[in-house]
Design an enzyme around this catalytic site. Structure first.
Site, PDB file in Angstrom:
ATOM      1  CE1 TYR A 192      43.246  78.383  27.749  1.00 27.36           C
ATOM      2  CE2 TYR A 192      40.926  79.247  27.518  1.00 27.36           C
ATOM      3  CZ  TYR A 192      42.039  78.404  26.929  1.00 27.36           C
ATOM      4  OH  TYR A 192      41.764  77.654  25.651  1.00 27.36           O
ATOM      5  NE  ARG A 213      49.325  77.767  16.452  1.00 26.89           N
ATOM      6  CZ  ARG A 213      48.205  78.114  17.304  1.00 26.89           C
ATOM      7  NH1 ARG A 213      48.316  79.471  17.393  1.00 26.89           N
ATOM      8  NH2 ARG A 213      47.459  77.367  17.923  1.00 26.89           N
ATOM      9  CE  LYS A 265      43.747  75.128  25.624  1.00 25.26           C
ATOM     10  NZ  LYS A 265      42.733  75.514  24.936  1.00 25.26           N
ATOM     11  CD  GLU A 303      45.753  73.914  23.588  1.00 23.23           C
ATOM     12  OE1 GLU A 303      45.459  74.816  23.155  1.00 23.23           O
ATOM     13  OE2 GLU A 303      44.943  72.834  23.549  1.00 23.23           O
ATOM     14  CG  ASP A 304      49.000  76.503  22.160  1.00 22.90           C
ATOM     15  OD1 ASP A 304      48.109  76.513  21.250  1.00 22.90           O
ATOM     16  OD2 ASP A 304      49.270  77.258  23.013  1.00 22.90           O
ATOM     17  CG  ASP A 353      41.234  73.424  22.648  1.00 24.31           C
ATOM     18  OD1 ASP A 353      39.915  72.991  22.328  1.00 24.31           O
ATOM     19  OD2 ASP A 353      41.689  74.490  23.062  1.00 24.31           O
ATOM     20  CG  ASP A 354      45.730  75.215  19.059  1.00 29.78           C
ATOM     21  OD1 ASP A 354      45.506  75.728  19.992  1.00 29.78           O
ATOM     22  OD2 ASP A 354      46.474  74.164  19.396  1.00 29.78           O
ATOM     23  CG  ASN A 394      43.238  84.045  22.705  1.00 27.35           C
ATOM     24  OD1 ASN A 394      42.231  85.128  23.141  1.00 27.35           O
ATOM     25  ND2 ASN A 394      42.653  83.017  22.386  1.00 27.35           N
TER      26      ASN A 394
END
Length: 581
Positions: free
Chosen positions: A112, A165, A183, A255-256, A278-279, A419
């Site tokens: 991760y 992203r 994930k 996600e992203d 999740d972001d 991150n």
């Protein structure tokens, strides 16, 4: 799907589970879900056509795990470790998860963040074997048939990205597949969700990354991102195909995605599908948990904090909205709660009169407090009790900013959540050193313990979404939640903060040790299952009376299955037939 899933919810037992397989010989060994390496026993080797295909030694999983760990210990390069770990996952799934679970604190930064970001950026160069499902914009009209190509029929959780992203690295196109894969590894390692229930998906609509478009090893479409209506049509078709194939209660985690798509998809789909981002929501929950833990440490309720964000994108807005929800639960009005939250992005403070404000940010736009040219100016003028960095722009919590926070507060709260590590707003060492050990610090990527000149040792907390999304996902899957309310993430935050012990707080932690994340996730899942049934949000009946046992009975374990056939005798099969007269 329900009957198949409930059949899998059996308690973990000490003896090996018997599993029927039609595969024999080499195909059995090439399937990571059935391969046991040299742990196949003699009868299995003889009956399943494996004799001679393996060295004669019969190994235990303990020996295999020891070999695995020793090989890892010889490696120093994180990317090399990532490649080795993922290679084991491709060959022997249960062995991979056993080693990951037993050393989760050391190996999570490999599978991760932060190493997964490096792996994504190099994805086409380290590629070994495809994982997950790739769907391109050229596949419009055929997504349902593409899902039929996935070998597992009982999928309960999908993690999907379009790669725009990736962490703080930007647009990586199909190289972003490493994120859904990583994930879902944590779905299993942290919460015991069965690997076969999980499907990673990458949506390829092109990339605006010029470096990738010139890279001969890039593995996606060589075109600019399609931002036309065709993109929305593709996502609509994908969502419909998933629920048509796997059921209405299939969890779909976004996600992203880019900021401009993340919020609108969340608004568009959250009341129609079982979905979350999740972001936005996972990050919000883990950050709020850190603030609630800080509240326990310093005795100041969350309603008395003033929060200044560095960044005003999906992470900042998600955290801010959940903080507002927590303040409202404590009796503060929404308007008053929002007044306690400010945001600073690359164009300055979000203040009235700025022309680039979007609709998601409007609730946190305030009258200008004065002349603010820099983040340091904002700190000195607004006097926040907490600063939260989610801009992904690097070390912008300068020594001057940290010193100002230390001067303004006895116990300043400093969250550097961006991150990967090189995008963090500051290091743990700077935060503790400049504030003389008085700060309450958390980061997105891991930092080691910090020893001050007076000998005090602080263990920085990692505000890792992995504390949230596996437990939430397990609860949602098991209880049949169809729409995931923000209140679920509020419950998750509170449950996480409650699990922090006095000893943890004495060490400077705001989160439990990552080594305890399996138990943290299971307790969270139990609390959320209790909550959703109490609130009428669960649709799986009959309702389990003992929800703790119900959740724990679902947990997948890493022990090898037995593939010996079910051999038995018929009653009376040895009797003599009657004589023919």
């Amino acid at each position: 799907m329900l009957s198949r899933m409930l059949a899998a919810l059996r308690p973990c037992v000490a003896s090996a589970r018997w599993v029927h397989t039609k595969e024999k010989g080499k195909p059995l060994m090439l399937n990571p879900r059935t391969n046991k390496g040299m742990a196949f026993n003699l009868r299995e080797r003889q009956i399943l056509g494996l004799q001679g295909l393996l060295p004669p030694k019969i190994e235990t999983q303990n020996i295999q795990a020891l070999r695995f760990k020793r090989n890892l210990d010889k490696m120093t390069d994180p990317l090399e470790k990532y490649i080795y770990l993922m290679g084991i996952q491709e060959r022997n799934e249960r062995l991979f998860y056993r080693v990951l679970m037993e050393d989760i604190e050391r190996l999570m930064p490999i599978v991760y963040t932060p190493t997964v970001g490096l792996a994504c950026s190099q994805y086409g160069h380290i590629f070994r074997r495809p994982k997950g499902l790739f769907i391109s914009i050229l596949d419009r009209g055929h997504i349902r048939s593409i899902l039929d190509n996935w070998p597992e029929t009982n999928v309960n959780a999908v993690v999907v990205t379009d790669g725009e992203r990736i962490l703080g690295l930007g647009d990586l196109g199909v190289y972003g597949m490493g994120i859904p894969v990583g994930k879902l590894c944590l779905y299993t390692a942290c919460a015991g969700i069965r690997p076969e229930w999980c499907l990673p998906v990458c949506i390829d609509v092109g990339t605006n990354n010029q470096t990738l478009l010139k890279d001969p090893f890039y593995m996606g479409l060589y075109q600019k991102r399609d931002r036309s209506q065709l993109y929305d049509d593709l996502i609509d078709e994908f969502m419909e195909a998933v629920v048509d194939k796997y059921g209405q209660d299939t969890l779909i985690q976004f996600e992203d995605f880019g900021n401009h798509n993340a919020f609108r998809f969340l608004r568009k789909y959250r009341e129609k599908y079982c979905t979350f981002n999740d972001d936005i929501q996972g990050t919000a929950s883990v950050a709020l948990a850190g603030l609630l833990a800080a509240q326990r440490t310093i005795g100041k309720p969350i309603t008395e904090h003033r929060v200044l964000f560095l960044g005003a994108g999906e992470a900042a807005l998600g955290i801010a909205n959940l903080i507002v929800m927590a303040m409202m639960e404590a009796g503060v009005s929404q308007a008053d709660a929002r007044k306690k939250i400010w945001m600073f992005d690359k164009y300055g403070l979000l203040v009235q009169g700025r022309e680039d404000i979007d609709s998601n940010q409007e609730g946190f736009v305030h009258p200008s407090p004065g002349n603010v040219q820099s983040f340091l100016d904002a700190v000195n003028l607004l006097k926040p009790t907490a600063i939260i960095g989610v801009a992904g722009a690097g070390p912008l919590f300068t020594k001057e900013v940290l010193a100002a926070m230390g001067n303004l507060n006895d116990r300043p709260i400093i969250f550097a959540l961006s991150n990967p590590t090189n995008k963090a707003e500051c290091t743990a060492e700077d935060a503790y050193t400049i504030t003389q050990g008085r700060c309450l610090f958390a980061s997105g990527s891991p930092f080691g313990p910090v020893t001050l000149s007076d000998g005090r040792v602080f263990t920085p907390g990692q505000g890792n979404n992995a504390y949230i999304f596996p437990g939430v996902a397990l609860a949602v899957i098991l209880s049949g939640v169809r729409h995931i309310s923000d209140t679920i993430f509020l419950q998750a935050a509170k449950t996480l903060a409650e699990q922090l012990t006095d000893k943890d707080m004495e060490q400077g932690r705001l989160y439990p040790p990552l080594s305890n994340i399996r138990e943290v996730s299971l307790r969270m899942a139990v609390k959320i299952v209790e909550y959703v049934y109490a609130k009428g949000m669960a649709f799986r009946y009959p309702e389990p009376m003992d929800k703790n046992s119900f959740v724990r009975a679902s947990v997948w374990n890493t022990q090898y299955d037995s593939f010996l056939p079910d051999i038995y005798d018929w009653p009376g099969s040895a009797q003599e037939p009657p004589k023919i007269e």
